[in-house]
Every structure is written in structure tokens, then in C-alpha cells.
Design a protein around this motif. Structure first.
Motif, PDB file in Angstrom:
ATOM      1  N   HIS A 155     -12.978   5.424  -9.729  1.00 58.32           N
ATOM      2  CA  HIS A 155     -12.555   6.111  -7.894  1.00 58.32           C
ATOM      3  C   HIS A 155     -12.316   4.537  -6.875  1.00 58.32           C
ATOM      4  O   HIS A 155     -13.024   3.682  -7.701  1.00 58.32           O
ATOM      5  CB  HIS A 155     -12.990   7.336  -7.861  1.00 58.32           C
ATOM      6  N   TYR A 156     -11.332   4.834  -6.118  1.00 61.03           N
ATOM      7  CA  TYR A 156     -11.870   4.108  -5.374  1.00 61.03           C
ATOM      8  C   TYR A 156     -11.279   5.048  -3.936  1.00 61.03           C
ATOM      9  O   TYR A 156     -10.054   5.722  -3.767  1.00 61.03           O
ATOM     10  CB  TYR A 156      -9.922   2.833  -5.567  1.00 61.03           C
ATOM     11  N   TYR A 167      -8.981   8.148  -3.694  1.00 62.35           N
ATOM     12  CA  TYR A 167      -8.190   8.249  -4.767  1.00 62.35           C
ATOM     13  C   TYR A 167      -8.625   8.101  -5.658  1.00 62.35           C
ATOM     14  O   TYR A 167     -10.053   7.265  -6.740  1.00 62.35           O
ATOM     15  CB  TYR A 167      -7.683   6.623  -4.883  1.00 62.35           C
ATOM     16  N   ARG A 210       0.886   3.720  -2.908  1.00 64.05           N
ATOM     17  CA  ARG A 210       0.791   5.383  -2.735  1.00 64.05           C
ATOM     18  C   ARG A 210       1.656   6.395  -3.488  1.00 64.05           C
ATOM     19  O   ARG A 210       1.756   7.411  -3.876  1.00 64.05           O
ATOM     20  CB  ARG A 210       0.580   5.608  -1.039  1.00 64.05           C
ATOM     21  N   SER A 251       0.595  -1.430   0.048  1.00 62.90           N
ATOM     22  CA  SER A 251       0.001  -0.089  -0.353  1.00 62.90           C
ATOM     23  C   SER A 251       1.135   1.528   0.106  1.00 62.90           C
ATOM     24  O   SER A 251       0.707   2.291  -0.435  1.00 62.90           O
ATOM     25  CB  SER A 251      -0.892   0.312   1.269  1.00 62.90           C
ATOM     26  N   ALA A 285      -6.106   0.088  -5.097  1.00 62.32           N
ATOM     27  CA  ALA A 285      -6.293   1.665  -5.635  1.00 62.32           C
ATOM     28  C   ALA A 285      -5.622   1.751  -7.165  1.00 62.32           C
ATOM     29  O   ALA A 285      -6.503   2.031  -8.066  1.00 62.32           O
ATOM     30  CB  ALA A 285      -5.824   2.754  -5.202  1.00 62.32           C
ATOM     31  N   PRO A 297      -4.141  10.103  -1.186  1.00 64.05           N
ATOM     32  CA  PRO A 297      -5.068  10.879  -1.268  1.00 64.05           C
ATOM     33  C   PRO A 297      -5.929  11.604  -0.883  1.00 64.05           C
ATOM     34  O   PRO A 297      -5.383  12.533   0.292  1.00 64.05           O
ATOM     35  CB  PRO A 297      -5.976   9.210  -0.803  1.00 64.05           C
ATOM     36  N   ALA A 318      -4.403   0.889  -0.240  1.00 64.31           N
ATOM     37  CA  ALA A 318      -3.769   1.433  -1.096  1.00 64.31           C
ATOM     38  C   ALA A 318      -3.534   0.570  -1.890  1.00 64.31           C
ATOM     39  O   ALA A 318      -4.284   1.434  -3.677  1.00 64.31           O
ATOM     40  CB  ALA A 318      -3.192   2.430  -0.322  1.00 64.31           C
TER      41      ALA A 318
END
Length: 298
Positions: free
Chosen positions: A106-107, A67, A45, A41, A97, A51, A94
Motif C-alpha cells: 500500500h502507498y 492507495y 491516478r 500524478s 503509487a 485514493p 501519486a
């Protein structure tokens, strides 16, 4: 040989039932996989950026991670994290994503309380998840989403909370359309809290008759408005396998749309890794549910 005690639920004695609701008894690599998810994750990112953090309520924990994809009026996939109701953070979910953004969606991942911090009440967690979903529906256009293409998934205790949201009376409780969620994915969740109440989880969850009745989604399938994917792994505990099979069967018996996915040779902590892979068991199914492809078409 250890002598078996009196049955507590089905043919389980207390020790067997406790083990059947404890993934550590069936997943010796649990800690390794949790650490890998957190690391993956952080890498995700780093690639796609941090996010947007938005509040859906007044409590400090009532925040969610958004996200955003580059597409206008895009569908939204909301993911409810697991953690036995007593752990987990949105930032550590994440990983998927990147797949959703690449596919044109979108997440969003909400944070919510850990049950031990709210007096053992699952009602608080369920309320927070539902309010997060309601906030997303009402504000989705602000971050470029399509309110008519809202999808919800969750894994483990998050699969339970996602199923609670899927069987919520949105008109009565939130004055929203009954079908705000257009599709659901419940992965390795619990949908009947009766046996969970009898297990060692009752040491930190304050189960009572009201909670069991209100938050057992299998009892409220009349409210289900969306097609649902139910998934589990064959290396999960026997109770998690049974709960997911029976939930899918109950949905089908009600004449509603359900797809049961069985992850051969996956345990409880391995299966969610496939959600971030467009060619993995859960990733492919999520994109199909949303009518998307890996190239972001449609």
C-alpha cells in the motif's frame, strides 16, 4: 567580483547561505519538474483510480490518501511530500503509487498544513505528520495493511519531517511501540535546523531555540529504531549535500543501520522521480528496504 560579506555559518556569508538553502539557485528546471510531477500524478491516478481519503485529525487539512494494493496484510509505504514546508499536496505525489501497488504494498500520502498558515510553526507540521503515522499504524489493518511492516519516506522538507517521525519517542508521546516504523528513507532533507534558522527561510518559518532543539533529528538519534536510507543528488545545493552526508555519518557513528545513496548528476527535483521506478535509484532501494520485488513477492 561581488565582495564577500562576513561569515554567517561555516564559510558562508549571508548571500551564499541563503542560496545554499534555495534549490532554485541550483535547479534552473525546477518549475518544469514540478509541473511534470503534478501531471504524472494525475496520469497515475487515472490508471489506478482515486485514493481513499481518510481523516487522521479534525482539521480540514488533516487527511491522507490511501492507495490500496490487492494483497492482504501488505506492507505500507508512507510518503511525506516536500515543498519547503510551505507548499505541496498529497494528490500530486501519486506517481510512485503504481510501483508500490505492483510490488504488493500500500502507498499512503498524508496532507498537512503549510507553515505560513499556522503562524510559521514547524511544530504543528511535525505533530501532524506524527499523528498521521500513528493513525496509519492503528488503522492499517482496516485497509488490508500489516502494522508490523510500516515504512516511512520523505523528500526535501518532507525528508526532514520523516526524520522527525523516525526519531520520535512513540512510547512516551503516543503510547505506541517504540519501533512502529520498520524502515525509513530520508531524501534530500535537513536534519540540523541551526543553519536553516540563519538562512532566508527564517522569513517564513518561526524558528526559536525550542523548535531547533526539538526538530533537529540529528540530535535525537538515540530514539532511532529503524534502518534508514539517506539519499541526495550531486547537483543539489552544497548545504543539502552536506546535511545528508553528515546525517548518515551520525547514524553510523551511533552504531545504527544506515545506507547512503548518492544520485550522480541528479538535482533536488530530479532525484524523487526515481522513487516510482523499480529500477531507479530510490525505487529499487525502497523495495529492497521493504523486502519486496517488482513482482510483489514476499
Amino acid at each position: 567580483m561581488v565582495e564577500k560579506g562576513p561569515p554567517v555559518f561555516l564559510d558562508y556569508d549571508q548571500a551564499a547561505l541563503d542560496a545554499a538553502y534555495d534549490q532554485a539557485a541550483y535547479a534552473p528546471n525546477r518549475e518544469q519538474l514540478i509541473k511534470r510531477r503534478i501531471a504524472d500524478s494525475a496520469i497515475a491516478r487515472g490508471h489506478i483510480g482515486e485514493p481513499e481519503r481518510a481523516a487522521y485529525g479534525t482539521a480540514e487539512i488533516e487527511r491522507l490518501d490511501i492507495y490500496r494494493c490487492a494483497r492482504a496484510a501488505a506492507p505500507v509505504f508512507v510518503f511525506v511530500h516536500g515543498g519547503a514546508w510551505r507548499g505541496g499536496r498529497s494528490k500530486d505525489c501519486a506517481g510512485p503509487a503504481e510501483m508500490f501497488l505492483a510490488a504488493g504494498a500500500h502507498y499512503v500520502v498524508p496532507d498537512f498544513a503549510w507553515v505560513q498558515d499556522v503562524g510559521g510553526s514547524l511544530m504543528v507540521l511535525a505533530d501532524q505528520v506524527c499523528r498521521a503515522v500513528a493513525w496509519i499504524y492503528e488503522n492499517v489493518a482496516r485497509f488490508g495493511g500489516d502494522p508490523n511492516r510500516l515504512y516511512l519516506g520523505g523528500q526535501s522538507s518532507g525528508g526532514h519531517l520523516a526524520a522527525v517521525a523516525l526519531t520520535t519517542d512513540w512510547q512516551c508521546q503516543f503510547r505506541l511501540p517504540a519501533d512502529i516504523i520498520k524502515g525509513g528513507m530520508c531524501v534530500s532533507g535537513m536534519y540540523d535546523l541551526r543553519p536553516v534558522r540563519l538562512s532566508a527561510r527564517s522569513r517564513y518559518v518561526r524558528f526559536d531555540d525550542t523548535t531547533v532543539a526539538a526538530l533537529s533529528p540529528i540530535r535525537h538519534l538515540d530514539r532511532l529504531q529503524a534502518p534508514v536510507i539517506v539519499a541526495y543528488g550531486t547537483c543539489e545545493t552544497p548545504e543539502f549535500q552536506r546535511q545528508n552526508r553528515e546525517f548518515a555519518a551520525a547514524i553510523e557513528t551511533c552504531g545504527k543501520q544506515v545506507r547512503l545513496l548518492v544520485g550522480e548528476h541528479y538535482n533536488h527535483f530530479e532525484l524523487p522521480d526515481t522513487l516510482g521506478n523499480p529500477y531507479g535509484l530510490l525505487g529499487r532501494a525502497a523495495l529492497d528496504l521493504m523486502g519486496l520485488t517488482t513482482g510483489g513477492a514476499q
